[in-house]
Design an enzyme around this catalytic site. Structure first.
Site, PDB file in Angstrom:
ATOM      1  N   LEU A  10     -64.261 -10.616  79.239  1.00 19.88           N
ATOM      2  CA  LEU A  10     -63.150 -11.462  79.665  1.00 19.88           C
ATOM      3  C   LEU A  10     -62.176 -11.543  78.499  1.00 19.88           C
ATOM      4  CD1 LEU A  10     -63.287 -14.813  81.627  1.00 19.88           C
ATOM      5  CD2 LEU A  10     -61.631 -14.434  79.791  1.00 19.88           C
ATOM      6  N   GLY A  13     -54.874 -13.501  77.582  1.00 21.59           N
ATOM      7  CA  GLY A  13     -53.582 -13.075  77.037  1.00 21.59           C
ATOM      8  C   GLY A  13     -53.376 -11.579  77.079  1.00 21.59           C
ATOM      9  N   SER A  15     -51.115  -9.824  78.826  1.00 24.54           N
ATOM     10  CA  SER A  15     -49.789  -9.345  79.243  1.00 24.54           C
ATOM     11  C   SER A  15     -49.034  -8.674  78.102  1.00 24.54           C
ATOM     12  CB  SER A  15     -48.953 -10.499  79.795  1.00 24.54           C
ATOM     13  OG  SER A  15     -48.709 -11.475  78.793  1.00 24.54           O
ATOM     14  N   SER A  16     -49.503  -8.841  76.877  1.00 27.86           N
ATOM     15  CA  SER A  16     -48.807  -8.257  75.721  1.00 27.86           C
ATOM     16  C   SER A  16     -49.758  -8.205  74.534  1.00 27.86           C
ATOM     17  CB  SER A  16     -47.566  -9.093  75.365  1.00 27.86           C
ATOM     18  OG  SER A  16     -47.956 -10.410  74.979  1.00 27.86           O
ATOM     19  N   GLY A  17     -49.265  -7.625  73.440  1.00 28.95           N
ATOM     20  CA  GLY A  17     -49.993  -7.640  72.181  1.00 28.95           C
ATOM     21  C   GLY A  17     -51.351  -6.973  72.233  1.00 28.95           C
ATOM     22  N   GLY A  19     -54.105  -8.060  73.543  1.00 30.86           N
ATOM     23  CA  GLY A  19     -54.742  -8.179  74.840  1.00 30.86           C
ATOM     24  C   GLY A  19     -54.385  -7.052  75.777  1.00 30.86           C
ATOM     25  N   SER A 139     -55.880 -15.328  62.511  1.00 25.98           N
ATOM     26  CA  SER A 139     -54.684 -14.815  61.846  1.00 25.98           C
ATOM     27  C   SER A 139     -54.862 -14.823  60.340  1.00 25.98           C
ATOM     28  CB  SER A 139     -53.466 -15.667  62.197  1.00 25.98           C
ATOM     29  OG  SER A 139     -52.338 -15.281  61.435  1.00 25.98           O
ATOM     30  N   TYR A 158     -48.775 -23.202  62.982  1.00 21.39           N
ATOM     31  CA  TYR A 158     -49.490 -22.035  63.501  1.00 21.39           C
ATOM     32  C   TYR A 158     -50.703 -21.734  62.627  1.00 21.39           C
ATOM     33  CZ  TYR A 158     -50.527 -17.110  64.429  1.00 21.39           C
ATOM     34  OH  TYR A 158     -51.160 -15.934  64.713  1.00 21.39           O
TER      35      TYR A 158
END
Length: 301
Positions: A10, A13, A15-17, A19, A139, A158
């Protein structure tokens, strides 16, 4: 009938990056994927469902009860989730003093509270099978919030959210191991800058309407640096996701290596960790002759 030994992943995220790139990498290895995104239409345009790929709408910033329901929906698809990749997140770029409590809450909801809620929702079925893998996409900023190659503050919130995710994950790994579940693995992936379609201008520097002008020069410099960095990051995301999948499956570049609790990705990530460790060791050394002797009835030597 042949036994299906494929893993079920699973990934949030997608849709981009990272993921978006993890999904095809996993499928190429013969495993199954539940690809999720905050809005289902964002991944329906990218991926076509197959016998090995299911698309699921999952907003990681939703309430805990909603996340639990989505986790149960995911578990019903193939009866299990072997690998959870907590990838969904975003970077709020704002000076610490400019931020409101709502800014902190929104950043932590997506980057920390949501992943923690999803992890807790899926852990019971992993414990029942006494195996599983949970990967947190952290990160480099959680170690050094100012990138080594560019003087760019503005990542305090962040970085704090990713640092919280790291410390939570470290503790979770220890709790699982100490409770007789050593085969439920926790991994903390900490990337540096990678060039994806999720460009930095998608999340520009946030400046409140009542911002104190004392920070104007700093804000302007940060925005200039953001624009210069946009789509000029040195990291190749396709290479990065292959390392992640290799590590989970114990093959390719990861063959023969022990499971990594920590996996920094990229030179800046490695440098950031090294810099922080040196800084902490220096602090310990400079004060050790005082701070080592603070027990009751103990005098400094």
């Amino acid at each position: 009938m042949a036994l299906d030994c494929s893993r079920v992943w699973l990934v949030t995220g997608t849709s981009s990056g990272f993921g978006r790139r993890l999904v095809p990498s996993i499928l190429r290895r013969g495993d199954k994927v539940i690809a999720t995104a905050r809005k289902i239409d964002t991944i329906q345009r990218i991926f076509t469902p197959t016998d090995s790929l299911h698309l699921l709408e999952l907003d990681i910033s939703a309430e805990e009860a909603t996340i639990k329901l989505k986790a149960q929906e995911a578990l019903k698809l193939w009866g299990k989730v072997d690998v959870l990749i907590n990838n969904a997140g975003y970077s709020l770029k704002i000076l610490a003093e400019d931020a409101t409590l709502s800014d902190f809450q929104a950043q932590f909801q997506t980057n920390f509270y949501g992943p923690a809620a999803l992890t807790n929702a899926l852990l019971p079925q992993m414990r029942s099978r006494r195996e599983g893998t949970i990967v947190m996409i952290g990160s480099r900023s959680s170690w050094n919030p100012i990138p080594c190659h560019v003087n760019m503050p503005g990542l305090a919130i962040y970085a704090a959210s990713k640092a919280a995710l790291r410390v939570y994950s470290e503790t979770l790994a220890q709790e699982l191991s100490s409770s007789g579940f050593p085969n439920i693995r926790i991994g903390i992936v900490e990337p540096s800058g990678f060039r994806t379609e999720q460009n930095v201008l998608g999340y520009p520097m946030q400046v409140p309407t009542d911002a104190d002008p004392a920070y104007d020069l700093l804000r302007a410099r940060i925005q200039t640096n953001l624009e210069a960095l946009d789509l000029n990051q040195s990291g190749d995301p396709d290479k990065a996701v292959e390392v992640i999948v290799d590590a989970v499956r114990g093959e390719g570049q990861a063959e023969g290596k022990e499971w990594p609790l920590y996996l920094p990705l990229g030179r800046d990530a490695n440098k950031g960790v090294e810099t922080k460790c040196v800084k902490m060791l220096t602090a310990v050394k400079d004060w050790k002759e005082i701070t080592d002797y603070l027990d009751i009835d103990e005098e400094c030597v």
